[in-house]
Design a protein around this motif. Structure first.
Motif, mmCIF file in Angstrom:
data_model
loop_
_atom_site.group_PDB
_atom_site.id
_atom_site.type_symbol
_atom_site.label_atom_id
_atom_site.label_comp_id
_atom_site.label_asym_id
_atom_site.label_seq_id
_atom_site.Cartn_x
_atom_site.Cartn_y
_atom_site.Cartn_z
ATOM 1 N N LEU A 338 29.191 -65.971 -20.494
ATOM 2 C CA LEU A 338 29.827 -67.248 -20.186
ATOM 3 C C LEU A 338 31.309 -67.076 -19.886
ATOM 4 C CD1 LEU A 338 28.190 -69.503 -22.909
ATOM 5 C CD2 LEU A 338 27.565 -69.278 -20.510
ATOM 6 N N VAL A 339 31.909 -65.956 -20.390
ATOM 7 C CA VAL A 339 33.322 -65.690 -20.157
ATOM 8 C C VAL A 339 33.527 -64.435 -19.343
ATOM 9 C CG1 VAL A 339 35.505 -65.149 -21.309
ATOM 10 C CG2 VAL A 339 34.015 -66.899 -22.252
ATOM 11 N N GLY A 340 32.743 -63.396 -19.636
ATOM 12 C CA GLY A 340 32.940 -62.112 -18.967
ATOM 13 C C GLY A 340 32.611 -62.176 -17.495
ATOM 14 N N PRO A 341 33.297 -61.417 -16.644
ATOM 15 C CA PRO A 341 33.023 -61.400 -15.219
ATOM 16 C C PRO A 341 31.692 -60.733 -14.932
ATOM 17 C CG PRO A 341 34.716 -59.777 -15.782
ATOM 18 C CD PRO A 341 34.453 -60.565 -17.012
ATOM 19 N N ALA A 342 30.966 -61.320 -13.987
ATOM 20 C CA ALA A 342 29.616 -60.824 -13.691
ATOM 21 C C ALA A 342 29.639 -59.450 -13.070
ATOM 22 C CB ALA A 342 28.898 -61.822 -12.771
ATOM 23 N N ASP A 343 30.705 -59.081 -12.345
ATOM 24 C CA ASP A 343 30.720 -57.792 -11.672
ATOM 25 C C ASP A 343 31.025 -56.646 -12.640
ATOM 26 O OD1 ASP A 343 34.098 -57.878 -10.281
ATOM 27 O OD2 ASP A 343 33.271 -58.601 -12.174
ATOM 28 N N GLU A 344 31.272 -56.945 -13.919
ATOM 29 C CA GLU A 344 31.532 -55.895 -14.888
ATOM 30 C C GLU A 344 30.446 -55.874 -15.955
ATOM 31 O OE1 GLU A 344 35.413 -56.211 -16.498
ATOM 32 O OE2 GLU A 344 36.415 -56.082 -14.553
ATOM 33 N N GLU A 345 29.268 -56.285 -15.604
ATOM 34 C CA GLU A 345 28.173 -56.307 -16.563
ATOM 35 C C GLU A 345 27.851 -54.893 -17.012
ATOM 36 O OE1 GLU A 345 23.756 -58.354 -16.997
ATOM 37 O OE2 GLU A 345 24.840 -58.353 -15.085
ATOM 38 N N GLN A 346 27.828 -54.691 -18.324
ATOM 39 C CA GLN A 346 27.658 -53.344 -18.862
ATOM 40 C C GLN A 346 26.204 -52.993 -19.105
ATOM 41 O OE1 GLN A 346 30.274 -53.700 -22.304
ATOM 42 N NE2 GLN A 346 31.826 -52.484 -21.271
ATOM 43 N N ILE A 347 25.342 -53.980 -19.265
ATOM 44 C CA ILE A 347 23.923 -53.734 -19.516
ATOM 45 C C ILE A 347 23.120 -54.426 -18.426
ATOM 46 C CG2 ILE A 347 22.033 -54.007 -21.145
ATOM 47 C CD1 ILE A 347 24.035 -54.097 -23.396
ATOM 48 N N VAL A 348 22.405 -53.643 -17.638
ATOM 49 C CA VAL A 348 21.592 -54.183 -16.545
ATOM 50 C C VAL A 348 20.134 -53.836 -16.823
ATOM 51 C CG1 VAL A 348 21.115 -54.146 -14.079
ATOM 52 C CG2 VAL A 348 23.474 -53.901 -14.897
ATOM 53 N N ARG A 349 19.300 -54.838 -16.943
ATOM 54 C CA ARG A 349 17.879 -54.603 -17.184
ATOM 55 C C ARG A 349 17.177 -54.351 -15.864
ATOM 56 N NH1 ARG A 349 14.311 -57.422 -21.834
ATOM 57 N NH2 ARG A 349 12.438 -56.146 -21.562
ATOM 58 N N ARG A 350 16.610 -53.164 -15.727
ATOM 59 C CA ARG A 350 15.948 -52.795 -14.469
ATOM 60 C C ARG A 350 14.534 -53.364 -14.409
ATOM 61 N NH1 ARG A 350 14.892 -47.612 -14.241
ATOM 62 N NH2 ARG A 350 15.232 -47.267 -12.009
ATOM 63 N N ASP A 351 13.800 -53.271 -15.494
ATOM 64 C CA ASP A 351 12.459 -53.845 -15.584
ATOM 65 C C ASP A 351 12.169 -54.101 -17.055
ATOM 66 O OD1 ASP A 351 11.619 -51.321 -16.709
ATOM 67 O OD2 ASP A 351 11.449 -50.539 -14.669
ATOM 68 N N ASP A 352 10.910 -54.338 -17.386
ATOM 69 C CA ASP A 352 10.573 -54.692 -18.764
ATOM 70 C C ASP A 352 10.820 -53.552 -19.747
ATOM 71 O OD1 ASP A 352 9.843 -57.183 -17.956
ATOM 72 O OD2 ASP A 352 7.691 -56.736 -17.825
ATOM 73 N N ASP A 353 10.850 -52.311 -19.263
ATOM 74 C CA ASP A 353 10.920 -51.167 -20.171
ATOM 75 C C ASP A 353 12.103 -50.249 -19.920
ATOM 76 O OD1 ASP A 353 8.505 -51.796 -21.562
ATOM 77 O OD2 ASP A 353 7.363 -51.059 -19.850
ATOM 78 N N SER A 354 13.101 -50.664 -19.147
ATOM 79 C CA SER A 354 14.238 -49.768 -18.910
ATOM 80 C C SER A 354 15.512 -50.572 -18.660
ATOM 81 C CB SER A 354 13.961 -48.836 -17.726
ATOM 82 O OG SER A 354 13.862 -49.554 -16.522
ATOM 83 N N TRP A 355 16.644 -49.973 -19.059
ATOM 84 C CA TRP A 355 17.961 -50.586 -18.923
ATOM 85 C C TRP A 355 18.940 -49.539 -18.415
ATOM 86 C CZ3 TRP A 355 14.502 -51.216 -22.707
ATOM 87 C CH2 TRP A 355 14.141 -52.516 -23.100
ATOM 88 N N LEU A 356 19.880 -49.954 -17.586
ATOM 89 C CA LEU A 356 20.978 -49.097 -17.148
ATOM 90 C C LEU A 356 22.234 -49.595 -17.853
ATOM 91 C CD1 LEU A 356 21.385 -46.695 -15.243
ATOM 92 C CD2 LEU A 356 22.141 -48.298 -13.501
ATOM 93 N N ILE A 357 22.821 -48.736 -18.697
ATOM 94 C CA ILE A 357 23.893 -49.167 -19.594
ATOM 95 C C ILE A 357 25.117 -48.289 -19.394
ATOM 96 C CG2 ILE A 357 24.526 -49.605 -21.999
ATOM 97 C CD1 ILE A 357 21.620 -49.906 -22.678
ATOM 98 N N ASP A 358 26.286 -48.933 -19.333
ATOM 99 C CA ASP A 358 27.551 -48.210 -19.244
ATOM 100 C C ASP A 358 27.816 -47.475 -20.553
ATOM 101 O OD1 ASP A 358 30.417 -47.616 -19.170
ATOM 102 O OD2 ASP A 358 30.456 -48.923 -17.416
ATOM 103 N N GLY A 359 28.404 -46.274 -20.438
ATOM 104 C CA GLY A 359 28.639 -45.458 -21.625
ATOM 105 C C GLY A 359 29.591 -46.080 -22.615
ATOM 106 N N ILE A 360 30.512 -46.943 -22.163
ATOM 107 C CA ILE A 360 31.492 -47.535 -23.073
ATOM 108 C C ILE A 360 30.995 -48.844 -23.689
ATOM 109 C CG2 ILE A 360 33.420 -46.507 -21.808
ATOM 110 C CD1 ILE A 360 33.982 -49.326 -20.679
ATOM 111 N N THR A 361 29.743 -49.189 -23.468
ATOM 112 C CA THR A 361 29.195 -50.420 -24.031
ATOM 113 C C THR A 361 29.195 -50.343 -25.558
ATOM 114 O OG1 THR A 361 27.756 -50.672 -22.105
ATOM 115 C CG2 THR A 361 27.196 -51.950 -24.069
ATOM 116 N N PRO A 362 29.709 -51.358 -26.251
ATOM 117 C CA PRO A 362 29.673 -51.357 -27.718
ATOM 118 C C PRO A 362 28.252 -51.210 -28.234
ATOM 119 C CG PRO A 362 31.116 -53.087 -26.920
ATOM 120 C CD PRO A 362 30.418 -52.533 -25.713
ATOM 121 N N ILE A 363 28.093 -50.417 -29.281
ATOM 122 C CA ILE A 363 26.756 -50.137 -29.790
ATOM 123 C C ILE A 363 26.076 -51.401 -30.312
ATOM 124 C CG2 ILE A 363 27.327 -49.620 -32.188
ATOM 125 C CD1 ILE A 363 25.024 -47.565 -29.851
ATOM 126 N N ALA A 364 26.865 -52.379 -30.776
ATOM 127 C CA ALA A 364 26.275 -53.641 -31.240
ATOM 128 C C ALA A 364 25.572 -54.365 -30.099
ATOM 129 C CB ALA A 364 27.348 -54.528 -31.864
#
Length: 443
Positions: A338-364
């Motif tokens: 709701l606040v973060g910019p959409a072009d800097e999304e750190q977690i992108v869900r590719r399908d039901d069983d896989s995600w592409l995640i930036d390395g600096i994404t907080p572990i929480a």
């Protein structure tokens, strides 16, 4: 006593038992927050119920005395009212001795069933369904009963308190509201549909501000756009165009010697007025807030409030800059997309069983996206990249992977020892041994 009189007495006893059953459950089930709201709106009865909840000993003593007395009287009256008729009916088919025994059992079951249904189950369900409404209705009659039975209350309460003290058990209910209680209420509200999923997540994130490190929300050192104090006008203009941000640290020599920060609005104003930009100009560079990297997000918010700033530089124990954080970064942690910019999304869900995640994404955030409760050695890292380093015990390389918690974490891209992208895939659930044997036989 005639049958009609006995039935009338039974009805009165059942009604009395139902009243005390409702009174007992409604007081226990009433929500203090709802009662306080009713009291604030001017309902004096709700205030009385709150007082009873604070000191419930006398209240429940009256309830138990009356319930037990009514139950005993109901058994006596019911046996005398129904047993002769049940016995007479059974004597049509059975010998007198057996008919008397079975008639007594039949009257006992009938009276017990009447009390269970009309004096226990139905009133307690009503009290559970509308606890606050029932509690305020029975408050005044219960106060009269407490005054009427005050000697008995004192006797039984004193005996109960003495037994509790001897056993070392507490005599008062702990009324403190913890964060776990609030989170449980929000979880129940989300399941009931009162809270939307984004609202529920935002509230949970708000409670995590005390436990999440500022490092989990900062812009890391290698992504910080900054100016040197002696940068000329063309360099400053070029950097603004290439890396547009709201705030830029100003350094002396290198990024580890921060002397202040400059607001982009001040630079834009000079650029639009065709004025030269010089960071040596007095008043342009403002004093910067420096915070250690061990602070929580809640502590950083408090420092922002104290100094009336929304930008801070984060340093480690060696006084080296590790990143910067803004008020918007902290609010993005709470509010998410709701606040973060959409072009800097750190977690992108590719399908039901896989995600592409930036390395600096907080572990929480990773745990929330994957539906995990925790990962091993959680106190040794803040980001997904840190998790992989701890698990591998070295700097990860491309194609390195870790399988844990039903997921495979595979490094996809590394840039100068910094993990850019990680592919997280759900591992297939192994088939049962019997299924494997069956498949082998069919083949």
């Amino acid at each position: 006593m005639t049958l009609l009189q006995s039935l009338l007495v039974m009805a009165l006893l059942i009604a009395a038992s139902a009243f005390f059953s409702m009174a007992e459950l409604s007081l226990a089930a009433s929500r203090r927050l709802r009662l306080r709201q009713m009291a604030d709106e001017g309902d004096a009865r709700a205030a009385r119920v709150l007082q009873m909840q604070e000191q419930p000993g006398d209240y429940f003593t009256v309830v138990q005395v009356c319930l037990n007395a009514v139950a005993i009287l109901g058994g006596i009256v019911g046996e005398g009212a129904f047993s002769p008729y049940c016995t007479a009916l059974l004597e049509l088919w059975l010998p007198e001795r057996q008919a008397q025994t079975l008639g007594f059992l039949a009257s006992f079951l009938l009276v017990t069933s009447l009390f269970i249904l009309f004096a226990d189950l139905l009133p307690k369900r009503l009290g559970m369904a509308h606890p606050e409404r029932v509690a305020v209705l029975v408050a005044r009659p219960m106060r009269w009963s407490m005054r009427l039975f005050k000697p008995l209350i004192w006797l039984y309460s004193s005996a109960a308190d003495a037994l509790l003290r001897l056993s070392g058990l507490p005599t008062q209910r702990d009324e403190r509201v913890t964060s776990d209680d609030i989170l449980a209420m929000m979880e129940a509200g989300a399941r009931a549909g009162v809270l939307a999923a984004p609202e529920h997540q935002a509230m949970e994130n708000l409670f995590e501000l005390d436990t999440r490190s500022v490092v989990s929300s900062m812009s890391p050192r290698d992504r910080v756009a900054y100016f040197l104090r002696d940068d000329p006008d063309p360099v400053i203009r070029a950097r603004i165009a290439r890396e547009p941000f709201s705030t830029y640290p100003v350094c002396e020599g290198d990024i580890d010697h921060v002397v202040g920060y400059v607001d982009a609005k001040d630079l834009f104003q000079r650029a639009l007025n065709n004025q030269p930009i010089s960071l040596a100009e007095e008043g342009l560079v403002r004093k910067v807030l420096i915070v250690p990297d061990r602070l929580s997000l809640a502590e950083v918010l408090e420092q922002f409030r104290q100094v009336h700033e929304d930008f801070a530089v984060i340093v480690n124990e060696y006084s080296l800059v590790v990143g910067v954080v803004t008020l918007n970064d902290v609010m993005s942690t709470v509010m998410g997309d709701l606040v973060g910019p959409a072009d800097e999304e750190q977690i992108v869900r590719r399908d039901d069983d896989s995600w592409l995640i930036d390395g600096i994404t907080p572990i929480a955030d990773v745990l929330h996206a994957l539906g995990l409760d925790e990962l091993p050695q959680a106190d040794e890292y803040e980001t997904l990249a840190g998790f992989l380093m701890v698990m591998l015990r070295r700097v990860p390389r491309r194609t390195d992977s870790v399988a844990l918690g039903g997921y495979k974490f595979e490094v996809i891209d590394v840039d100068s020892y910094r993990i850019d992208q990680v592919l997280v895939s759900r591992l297939p659930v192994p088939a049962p041994a019997g299924a494997v044997q069956a498949a082998t036989v069919r083949s």
